[in-house]
Enzyme design. Sequence first.
Site, PDB file in Angstrom:
ATOM      1  N   THR A 151       0.818  -1.222   0.000  1.00  0.00           N
ATOM      2  CA  THR A 151       0.000   0.000   0.000  1.00  0.00           C
ATOM      3  C   THR A 151       0.850   1.271   0.000  1.00  0.00           C
ATOM      4  O   THR A 151       1.806   1.391   0.752  1.00  0.00           O
ATOM      5  CB  THR A 151      -0.899   0.006   1.243  1.00  0.00           C
ATOM      6  OG1 THR A 151      -1.706  -1.171   1.204  1.00  0.00           O
ATOM      7  CG2 THR A 151      -1.788   1.234   1.271  1.00  0.00           C
TER       8      THR A 151
ATOM      9  N   SER B 227      -6.014   1.724  -2.856  1.00  0.00           N
ATOM     10  CA  SER B 227      -6.767   0.628  -3.471  1.00  0.00           C
ATOM     11  C   SER B 227      -6.301   0.316  -4.884  1.00  0.00           C
ATOM     12  O   SER B 227      -6.660  -0.708  -5.441  1.00  0.00           O
ATOM     13  CB  SER B 227      -8.264   0.972  -3.507  1.00  0.00           C
ATOM     14  OG  SER B 227      -8.803   1.005  -2.210  1.00  0.00           O
TER      15      SER B 227
ATOM     16  N   GLY C 144       2.484  -3.162   8.517  1.00  0.00           N
ATOM     17  CA  GLY C 144       2.679  -3.890   9.760  1.00  0.00           C
ATOM     18  C   GLY C 144       4.101  -4.397   9.888  1.00  0.00           C
ATOM     19  O   GLY C 144       4.739  -4.736   8.892  1.00  0.00           O
TER      20      GLY C 144
ATOM     21  N   ARG D   1     -28.579 -10.684  33.410  1.00  0.00           N
ATOM     22  CA  ARG D   1     -28.801  -9.291  33.780  1.00  0.00           C
ATOM     23  C   ARG D   1     -30.281  -8.927  33.821  1.00  0.00           C
ATOM     24  O   ARG D   1     -31.012  -9.194  32.874  1.00  0.00           O
ATOM     25  CB  ARG D   1     -28.096  -8.397  32.767  1.00  0.00           C
ATOM     26  CG  ARG D   1     -28.338  -6.914  32.934  1.00  0.00           C
ATOM     27  CD  ARG D   1     -27.591  -6.338  34.106  1.00  0.00           C
ATOM     28  NE  ARG D   1     -27.855  -4.910  34.265  1.00  0.00           N
ATOM     29  CZ  ARG D   1     -27.354  -4.166  35.242  1.00  0.00           C
ATOM     30  NH1 ARG D   1     -26.545  -4.714  36.125  1.00  0.00           N
ATOM     31  NH2 ARG D   1     -27.629  -2.890  35.329  1.00  0.00           N
TER      32      ARG D   1
ATOM     33  N   GLY E  46     -23.700   0.307  30.014  1.00  0.00           N
ATOM     34  CA  GLY E  46     -22.463   0.976  30.410  1.00  0.00           C
ATOM     35  C   GLY E  46     -21.304   0.006  30.577  1.00  0.00           C
ATOM     36  O   GLY E  46     -20.150   0.331  30.287  1.00  0.00           O
TER      37      GLY E  46
ATOM     38  N   THR F 158     -11.532  -1.791   5.905  1.00  0.00           N
ATOM     39  CA  THR F 158     -10.804  -1.061   4.852  1.00  0.00           C
ATOM     40  C   THR F 158      -9.433  -1.629   4.539  1.00  0.00           C
ATOM     41  O   THR F 158      -8.803  -1.171   3.598  1.00  0.00           O
ATOM     42  CB  THR F 158     -10.664   0.443   5.211  1.00  0.00           C
ATOM     43  OG1 THR F 158     -10.105   0.581   6.523  1.00  0.00           O
ATOM     44  CG2 THR F 158     -12.017   1.131   5.174  1.00  0.00           C
TER      45      THR F 158
ATOM     46  N   GLU G  70      -6.703  -4.911   3.615  1.00  0.00           N
ATOM     47  CA  GLU G  70      -6.784  -6.058   2.689  1.00  0.00           C
ATOM     48  C   GLU G  70      -7.883  -5.807   1.654  1.00  0.00           C
ATOM     49  O   GLU G  70      -8.603  -6.723   1.259  1.00  0.00           O
ATOM     50  CB  GLU G  70      -7.050  -7.360   3.452  1.00  0.00           C
ATOM     51  CG  GLU G  70      -5.835  -7.917   4.173  1.00  0.00           C
ATOM     52  CD  GLU G  70      -4.837  -8.592   3.221  1.00  0.00           C
ATOM     53  OE1 GLU G  70      -5.254  -9.183   2.216  1.00  0.00           O
ATOM     54  OE2 GLU G  70      -3.628  -8.502   3.493  1.00  0.00           O
TER      55      GLU G  70
ATOM     56  N   ASP H 122     -10.455  -2.278   0.467  1.00  0.00           N
ATOM     57  CA  ASP H 122     -11.624  -1.542   0.962  1.00  0.00           C
ATOM     58  C   ASP H 122     -12.888  -2.314   0.589  1.00  0.00           C
ATOM     59  O   ASP H 122     -13.042  -2.779  -0.537  1.00  0.00           O
ATOM     60  CB  ASP H 122     -11.633  -0.154   0.313  1.00  0.00           C
ATOM     61  CG  ASP H 122     -12.864   0.645   0.691  1.00  0.00           C
ATOM     62  OD1 ASP H 122     -12.793   1.342   1.711  1.00  0.00           O
ATOM     63  OD2 ASP H 122     -13.879   0.543  -0.012  1.00  0.00           O
TER      64      ASP H 122
END
Lengths: 654, 654
Positions: free
Chosen positions: A134, A140, A171, A304, A394, A415, A417, A419
């Site tokens: 990229t 893209s 990465g 809950r 919460g 978005t 690998e 978009d």
Amino acid sequence: MINGLSASLAEVLDGRWAHIRQAVRDELGAEFVTVPGEAGDEARERVSRLIRELPTEVGVAAAFPAGYGGSDDPGGSTVAAEMLAQVDLSLMVKAGVQWGLFGGAVVALGTARHHDAYLRDIISADLMGCFAMTETGHGSDVQRLRTTCTFQDGHFVLNTPHEAARKDYIGNAARDGRMAVVFAQLITGGKSYGVHAWLVPIRDADGNPMPGVTIGDAGPKAGLLGVDNGRLSFDHVTVPRDMLLDRYGQVAPDGTYTSTIENDTRRFFTMLGTLVRGRVTVGAAASAATRNALTIAVRYGESRRQFTAPGADREITLNDYLAHQRKLLPAVARAYAYVFAQEELAVTMSEVFALTEPDEHRQRELESRAAGLKAMQTWNATATIQMCREACGGAGYLAENRLPGLKADTDVFTTFEGDNTVLLQLVAKGLLTGYRDAFGSLDGWGRATFVAEQVREMVLERTAARSLIQRLVSAVPGRDEEIAVTDRGWHLAVFEDREKHLLEGVIRRLRGGAATKKDRPFDIFNDVQDHVLATATAHIDRITLEAFVAGIERATDPAARELLSKVCDLYALTTIEAGKGWFMEHGRLTPARSKAVTAVVNDLLRELRPHMRTLVDAFAIPDEWLNAAILREEPARQEAMAKEDDAVGATLAG
Amino acid sequence: MINGLSASLAEVLDGRWAHIRQAVRDELGAEFVTVPGEAGDEARERVSRLIRELPTEVGVAAAFPAGYGGSDDPGGSTVAAEMLAQVDLSLMVKAGVQWGLFGGAVVALGTARHHDAYLRDIISADLMGCFAMTETGHGSDVQRLRTTCTFQDGHFVLNTPHEAARKDYIGNAARDGRMAVVFAQLITGGKSYGVHAWLVPIRDADGNPMPGVTIGDAGPKAGLLGVDNGRLSFDHVTVPRDMLLDRYGQVAPDGTYTSTIENDTRRFFTMLGTLVRGRVTVGAAASAATRNALTIAVRYGESRRQFTAPGADREITLNDYLAHQRKLLPAVARAYAYVFAQEELAVTMSEVFALTEPDEHRQRELESRAAGLKAMQTWNATATIQMCREACGGAGYLAENRLPGLKADTDVFTTFEGDNTVLLQLVAKGLLTGYRDAFGSLDGWGRATFVAEQVREMVLERTAARSLIQRLVSAVPGRDEEIAVTDRGWHLAVFEDREKHLLEGVIRRLRGGAATKKDRPFDIFNDVQDHVLATATAHIDRITLEAFVAGIERATDPAARELLSKVCDLYALTTIEAGKGWFMEHGRLTPARSKAVTAVVNDLLRELRPHMRTLVDAFAIPDEWLNAAILREEPARQEAMAKEDDAVGATLAG
């Protein structure tokens, strides 16, 4: 923890790669699980350490050739990554970068000399690497990226010509990467041959950038704090000739370029096609994380209490509310659907990769489904995890309850690998046969006077269990209003019919546009973009339903089979319900039948209510992986609190 | 930066409190703007410091009585908070806790002696405080909270009876709060009088917890890192008698309880009603943050190129794609709609608060609209900011581009100050007159054999510009297919008709349930919960559209008026389009007309495309508030990059 019915369901869901799933559950304990609320530096340090400690049994490197320590099992490697996503998404992405993208590119694009030299160190994580594709200006549009690698004087010179060509979001770049697979335009003899990849050292043994390499940090991100994303620029960096990953294109010492694939565009797509595993993995990971979120929300909703329900004949918890069921149960059903669709995709990938003769048709089908399921699963993850966080009130906003991390970490999947919107266009394009050579990249659609000529009769490809599905569809008597809305054949027919009608509409509109908008090529495609996206979605919905239907057949326990069938009903009918506007517009549903669909959905919610916990328990996610404070306190504390609470309430009332 | 048309639009949008909006823009520079990627401790320290440095001109304390330094302008205070939300959501929430919830409760529930003693220090932020209502076990069911405050020996004893009664998610508690307004069951003479509030010191001058007070930290959260949310427990804490905020209920020295409102439930709702400003503010803040996100995404899409478009007659940027317009423009239209609806709500609140004689009907209408607009605006914020982040691709995931922060910070809005699903039920309940005394809290709906008797003929309350809207609606000739889908009167009639039909359906179903499900009281309500939520949504959609239509009338510039009218068309038609399934099911749209709506929406997108930038510029958010790296680099860098890129591209192609 898992009761009999959950166990039966889990067996069906675990499927073909159950051994890998179980190995990961057995091997990865609390020490591998994400740490909510961790700071960025700590997260990077921890994940960087843990990736080296991942036992080989968990299969993250399964896709590598057996000769180098892998097991030639690309499908298994995506399953391993999927499991890792339930433990820690940063760890999964880091593993995906190292073994999927970086290692995968060396395997797929390189040749024996690269494999011999590097694969063992890549598998052991002694050699950490990046996948530098990229660029800032061309997120893209990979085919048009701007980095150049020019052959001269017996070697390559890798160069970033300007800021927009900087490699971005890479990465492993900011901290750990020692090498990178760098994608650039190959130029030799003054001529460009399109995008190729090189293996390029970016840091020396001391961790300092190599001469000419500039490394930046992408800085704080919404999530995935454990992944060191960075930026790479190259200033006329010398790259030895043999570092070209030259499986599909070679440069001789004299600079002569050779390739078995003449056409640059076709070669580009062939090279990219080998990297399909990344998309298969991301979709799987997104759904896996979604199952974590659903398990947390359903189990919380099971204990809950929101309001005291006076006069109620039973204790009312969140899961008893219709609105809560409406949020959670269709999402659980969709999660089931994607488990089956994803496994079918992984199986298809394994089969295509195992072919000794390339099959362009099957390859395209694989790429199309990988793109579509990646888009649908990642969008679903974003929406569903958000819904789960809200369903926990919460508590869902506190890091200790895991949902904020699941949300933030998976967010990028929509978005990266590819978009999602671009990927869905790719799916639609895949449905029109014979597109590739004529059009090249996506934008080429606009170049087209030709769309009309290229489009051939479209045949719906059936997925798994072809004969079963054909039989069910054939049994449906046309558009008869008399058939039950729970009829499986009707579901299949409706999904199929919608896809076919939408696709024909796109073809008709493209033909019309090609005839009338010759002078506005961009508009030919752009004016039908909404139809294109709807077609792609309908296609993925259909193959997902077909995979679900086929998956039910795997269940041997009758109770599991019956429950799966109801869950499949819910998936099919909520999908039809969500698209009821289209179905009525196109005469596929009458208003009365549309209302009947909603009524049956509500009935299904009531029928499935008692099984909510069973359905998420079947995801078989270890408690320590869920790592949510609100579940650790459950059920003992919740019950104790409720009892104390009732006592105090009685006192106050008295 | 703002061109003529944007300025005209901005004037209309700024509306009645333009002076406050402009003051905030003028006064709050970069030093107040959120710091992306900041660690939790730094954020708390910064926000804690900045809240003390907010100049009084920005109006955050406007709601206080003029006699104490405020300006008796509750509507203005919500606008001030809304503006602050565009600067830093942590700062806005911290301000909301301090001056809205804490200070607001002292004003509304206390009497002169409390005002005299504390208001000045509260306004100056010398006395920081908490609003301790929510309990772990009773998030949404405030009427049944478990903390007790028992009068004995001339003073109160405040006590947390068990873990589920711990006060949770309390802003200002973990770090800065010195006092808290604590909600608890008032008990005197052995009898409980329902929920009341006390002003309770929680920390001494050195910042240590007071005796009997246990303070915890809520720990890391998804966002709002600058807000110190905490937990409070009280172990038989002595509270002086005069610390009861006793406007609505008093306890004499001998323990005698008195109140001008006999009925406990009515008193409870009256007390709660005074706190409606919190919900009004949260909705406003959510939409304000949404406008930041839309401005970032639209401006990015204006310059960002995705694919090279060969043969295009112009430069293609993201905003030129139909799919991108489909995402952004309806969201921009909705953002406009909510500006008008929110202002109308703030005006209504100001009017109701200014009444010398309480008007129960108007009070209930105010509470209902505040609840509904809070729910709709906060859900819209979550969805729209997510969409904007995706519209910016990978850049949208980086903290430096602001979207991750906007997303994470606003996320909690869907469940705090009332869970959205619960709030929508409140809206529906508000539409059925005479509900309160008979049913009390929400769950009371299930107690009902009587719903049938209580429900009276429902009259749609008109909002602003009543006569105009009535005229437009009256001009519509029934359900004639001949009327243009862009006819404003048709839009109004369709929205109104849907609400009315849904509401009647709820009434009919509740009547039926009351007759047939006497032994299953919970199910009477639960079985119609989906209809109840749909009714509430339709109601808020209608008052939003009516506010938009009225707002257009404020525009004096004909060009602005024309553009606003198109934006209103887009809001109305995309809302109808989203609900087309319902409209066709109920014979309100034919399939052909439904398709026509979609076609007209696409036409509107094309017409509005050239105005995208203008429309977001009209939000008038200073660039330094947007604080997004991708915008700082724009447009100069983007253009330079694009040019360099074209040059390199040409070289490669050559």
